[in-house]
Each structure stands twice: as C-alpha cells, then as structure tokens.
Scaffold this motif. Sequence first.
Motif, PDB file in Angstrom:
ATOM      1  N   ARG A 290     -48.877  48.686-130.456  1.00  0.00           N
ATOM      2  CA  ARG A 290     -48.153  49.288-131.587  1.00  0.00           C
ATOM      3  C   ARG A 290     -49.183  49.901-132.553  1.00  0.00           C
ATOM      4  O   ARG A 290     -50.203  49.253-132.841  1.00  0.00           O
ATOM      5  CB  ARG A 290     -47.386  48.163-132.266  1.00  0.00           C
ATOM      6  CG  ARG A 290     -46.772  48.489-133.588  1.00  0.00           C
ATOM      7  CD  ARG A 290     -46.351  47.199-134.282  1.00  0.00           C
ATOM      8  NE  ARG A 290     -45.086  46.673-133.835  1.00  0.00           N
ATOM      9  CZ  ARG A 290     -44.660  45.432-134.125  1.00  0.00           C
ATOM     10  NH1 ARG A 290     -45.415  44.594-134.807  1.00  0.00           N
ATOM     11  NH2 ARG A 290     -43.488  45.017-133.709  1.00  0.00           N
ATOM     12  N   PRO A 291     -48.938  51.130-133.091  1.00  0.00           N
ATOM     13  CA  PRO A 291     -49.905  51.694-134.042  1.00  0.00           C
ATOM     14  C   PRO A 291     -49.996  50.836-135.306  1.00  0.00           C
ATOM     15  O   PRO A 291     -48.977  50.353-135.802  1.00  0.00           O
ATOM     16  CB  PRO A 291     -49.331  53.086-134.375  1.00  0.00           C
ATOM     17  CG  PRO A 291     -48.014  53.191-133.716  1.00  0.00           C
ATOM     18  CD  PRO A 291     -47.798  52.022-132.818  1.00  0.00           C
ATOM     19  N   GLY A 292     -51.234  50.656-135.803  1.00  0.00           N
ATOM     20  CA  GLY A 292     -51.431  49.887-137.048  1.00  0.00           C
ATOM     21  C   GLY A 292     -51.129  48.408-136.907  1.00  0.00           C
ATOM     22  O   GLY A 292     -50.918  47.721-137.898  1.00  0.00           O
ATOM     23  N   HIS A 293     -51.104  47.907-135.665  1.00  0.00           N
ATOM     24  CA  HIS A 293     -50.689  46.517-135.406  1.00  0.00           C
ATOM     25  C   HIS A 293     -51.658  45.527-136.069  1.00  0.00           C
ATOM     26  O   HIS A 293     -52.847  45.521-135.765  1.00  0.00           O
ATOM     27  CB  HIS A 293     -50.688  46.288-133.893  1.00  0.00           C
ATOM     28  CG  HIS A 293     -49.717  45.243-133.455  1.00  0.00           C
ATOM     29  ND1 HIS A 293     -49.379  45.044-132.150  1.00  0.00           N
ATOM     30  CD2 HIS A 293     -48.999  44.328-134.172  1.00  0.00           C
ATOM     31  CE1 HIS A 293     -48.501  44.059-132.061  1.00  0.00           C
ATOM     32  NE2 HIS A 293     -48.262  43.606-133.276  1.00  0.00           N
ATOM     33  N   ASP A 294     -51.144  44.682-136.954  1.00  0.00           N
ATOM     34  CA  ASP A 294     -51.988  43.664-137.584  1.00  0.00           C
ATOM     35  C   ASP A 294     -52.383  42.618-136.550  1.00  0.00           C
ATOM     36  O   ASP A 294     -51.560  42.190-135.737  1.00  0.00           O
ATOM     37  CB  ASP A 294     -51.233  42.979-138.730  1.00  0.00           C
ATOM     38  CG  ASP A 294     -51.067  43.890-139.935  1.00  0.00           C
ATOM     39  OD1 ASP A 294     -51.896  44.804-140.098  1.00  0.00           O
ATOM     40  OD2 ASP A 294     -50.113  43.687-140.705  1.00  0.00           O
ATOM     41  N   LEU A 295     -53.662  42.195-136.633  1.00  0.00           N
ATOM     42  CA  LEU A 295     -54.154  41.246-135.641  1.00  0.00           C
ATOM     43  C   LEU A 295     -53.732  39.816-135.958  1.00  0.00           C
ATOM     44  O   LEU A 295     -53.420  39.033-135.067  1.00  0.00           O
ATOM     45  CB  LEU A 295     -55.684  41.342-135.582  1.00  0.00           C
ATOM     46  CG  LEU A 295     -56.309  40.875-134.275  1.00  0.00           C
ATOM     47  CD1 LEU A 295     -55.662  41.568-133.082  1.00  0.00           C
ATOM     48  CD2 LEU A 295     -57.801  41.120-134.287  1.00  0.00           C
ATOM     49  N   ARG A 296     -53.722  39.485-137.245  1.00  0.00           N
ATOM     50  CA  ARG A 296     -53.490  38.069-137.549  1.00  0.00           C
ATOM     51  C   ARG A 296     -52.754  37.880-138.872  1.00  0.00           C
ATOM     52  O   ARG A 296     -53.073  38.570-139.857  1.00  0.00           O
ATOM     53  CB  ARG A 296     -54.853  37.357-137.615  1.00  0.00           C
ATOM     54  CG  ARG A 296     -54.748  35.891-137.913  1.00  0.00           C
ATOM     55  CD  ARG A 296     -56.093  35.169-137.851  1.00  0.00           C
ATOM     56  NE  ARG A 296     -55.924  33.808-138.301  1.00  0.00           N
ATOM     57  CZ  ARG A 296     -56.627  33.242-139.291  1.00  0.00           C
ATOM     58  NH1 ARG A 296     -57.594  33.898-139.898  1.00  0.00           N
ATOM     59  NH2 ARG A 296     -56.372  31.992-139.650  1.00  0.00           N
TER      60      ARG A 296
END
Length: 340
Positions: A290-296
């Motif tokens: 997903r674009p801009g997907h937060d990692l944590r």
Amino acid sequence: MKLLITGGAGFIGSAVVRFLIANTDWQIVNVDKLTYAANLDALEGVERSDRYLLVPIDINDRPAIEQVFKQHQPNAVMHLAAESHVDRSISGPAAFIETNIVGTYTLLEASRLYWLTLEESKRKQFRFHHVSTDEVYGDLAPEAPPFTETTPYTPSSPYSASKASSDHLIRAWHRTYGLPIVVTNCSNNYGPWQHQEKLIPLMISKALAGKALPVYGNGQQRRDWLYVDDHACALYRVLIAGRVGETYNIGGSNEYANIDVINEICELLDELEPRVSDSYSEQITYVTDRPGHDLRYAIDHRKITQELGWKPAESFSSGLRKTIQWYLQYQSLRQKISTT
Ligand code: NAD
C-alpha cells in the motif's frame, strides 16, 4: 443516562451498543447513516430493547442532528461515525474529509449549541467523547517506545489525516468554548462483525473460500491488536470516569507483524476447520505494498490502566480463536438461511 452514539451500526459502535444495553440501564440513541460499513445484524439482539433507538441520518445533516438533540436531550455523545478504511481513503479521500472532518465539525457545533441550553448541573455532567485511532501518531521506528498521549501527530494516510483533523477540532472546542470532551486513541480492533474489507476478516473469508491470501509488501508491518469487546469496555470507563479535556490511549499490548497474524489465522483454521490435504498457509501470496504504508504502531496504555483501572481481558490468541469460532458459526448460519 441517555447516550447519543454515532456510528453505532458499525463494527466498534455495535459492540459498544451491545455492551451498554447488556451492562447498564442507559438509553441509547444511535445516529448512523447506514453506509456500506453498517451491519444491522450486529444489533439484532438489542433492537428489541425499549432502551435502544436507531436514527438513520447523516452527521452532516445539521437540521436533523439538531432535531435529535432537541427531541432526545442526551447527557453525553460518543462519536464513532467515520469512514474507516485506509485503502478506500487512498482511492477516494473525499468521503473521509466530508464525514470525518466536516461531519465531526457539524456534530460538534450542534452538541455545543445544545450543551449551552442545559441547566448548569447538566452542563457540567455533559460529555462529548470522541473515538479516534492510534494512526494519527504516524509511523513508529522499529525500536522506538510505544505511542503515549503526548506523542506528536504525524498522520500518513488520508484516513489518519482526517482523524487527526477531527481530534484537533474536538480539543479546540474544549479549549475555546469549554465543551467537556474526552478523546480516546485506540489501536487496531478485531472481533465479531468486522467488515470483510479489514485484514483479519478478509484473511479468514478468503482462506475458507480457497482464495489467495494477499499480504502487502513483505508483511512486516507491525500493529497492536485489541479485541473489540475490550475496546467497548474501555470506552465505557473513559466516558463515565475519564477526566474532562484528557486523552486516553487504548491498546491490547499485542504487537504482531501482519504476516504473523495471517500465519496464526491459518494455524487456527487448520485446527478448527481442517482440510484433508494442505494447510491454509499455502494460500499466502505477496502483493504490491500500500502507498505510504506505516511500518509500525504500538500503544502505551498505562494512563487508562493506572487512572481508570482498565486493562484488556483477551490475549491475542484467545481473542483470535473467539473471532474465528464466531466467523465459522456465522458463516454456517448464513448458509442455512440462504438455502431455506
Ligand atoms: P466502521 O467503518 O465499521 O463503522 C462506521 C459506522 O459509521 C458505520 O455504521 C457507518 O454507517 C457510520 N457512518 C459513516 N459515515 C457516517 C455519517 N456521515 N453519518 C452517520 N453515520 C456514518 O468503523 P469502526 O471500525 O467501527 O470504527 C469506529 C470508529 O473507531 C471510527 O471513528 C474509527 O476511526 C475508530 N477506530 C477504529 C479502529 C479499528 O480498528 N476499526 C481503531 C481505532 C479507532
């Protein structure tokens, strides 16, 4: 107590309504536009209660909202109505701005004007409880400590930016006008009645249908998972005992990478709905992230635990087992209904 809840036909809202009807003598007025995300089946058990009323309107409909306040004279508002799916916010952000920001503003103003009409003791007791997400805090570095209530806002997606905007509006209405508010920011929820577009129900339904289980990127995005009934209980505690103007983070202390969640779903399905030849995990496939997907994301929930005595009752494995068992029962019930 008469509570005006918004979004009470959604996943978390319906859990709150069920919790309140079962555990209190409150009257509940549920304002819900009944979008694609609403599911009235989740309210079947409470619809018969004379303490429950559904008002199927949009929070952006100011005259209709004002009429609800005038007619029902609530002691508190719990605001959950929102567009809530990150992928949809990327493909179509307009609805997120309209409901999460403009809709929250409309509801806030109607609440404030109603609140001003109350006599002093009722004005003091009144609460506007805004239900928000940990996603407003943005991406957390792998070794960073979990989000606290003072972590700065750095939202990444149109969804989290719209929720961050609504949080700012709520706090400004408290600071500027004195409206008695509380805000809660919660981690990822899961449990019965969640819409099938969200990670856990999506994986369960695709696994059972023998379809590919699509994992974004490398599946290493980490989330803190909370069983929905634990969230409902926390919201109740904050509404009745939270300090005015305060924010409370709510989380499950269950931080898992998405791929680990999917593997655990497959293991539980192997046990509860076994197939003769292969494991459900063989359906796992990796797809473009997903674009801009937060990692944590991770939540420090010590404030609500220490101040209000709340802590989650379910571990991730007990909650996930309950969720899958519920899903299997619900699916077979639906199959029976559709064949009769
Ligand atoms: P959901 O999408 O399942 O339900 C949202 C509900 O709001 C639906 O019943 C829908 O019909 C209603 N709604 C949408 N737009 C409306 C409008 N304009 N007017 C009136 N009603 C409207 O959402 P959810 O997962 O139950 O989340 C509820 C709240 O909790 C949201 O504010 C969300 O941001 C927040 N939250 C969710 C999670 C999670 O993991 N699901 C985590 C933390 C916070």
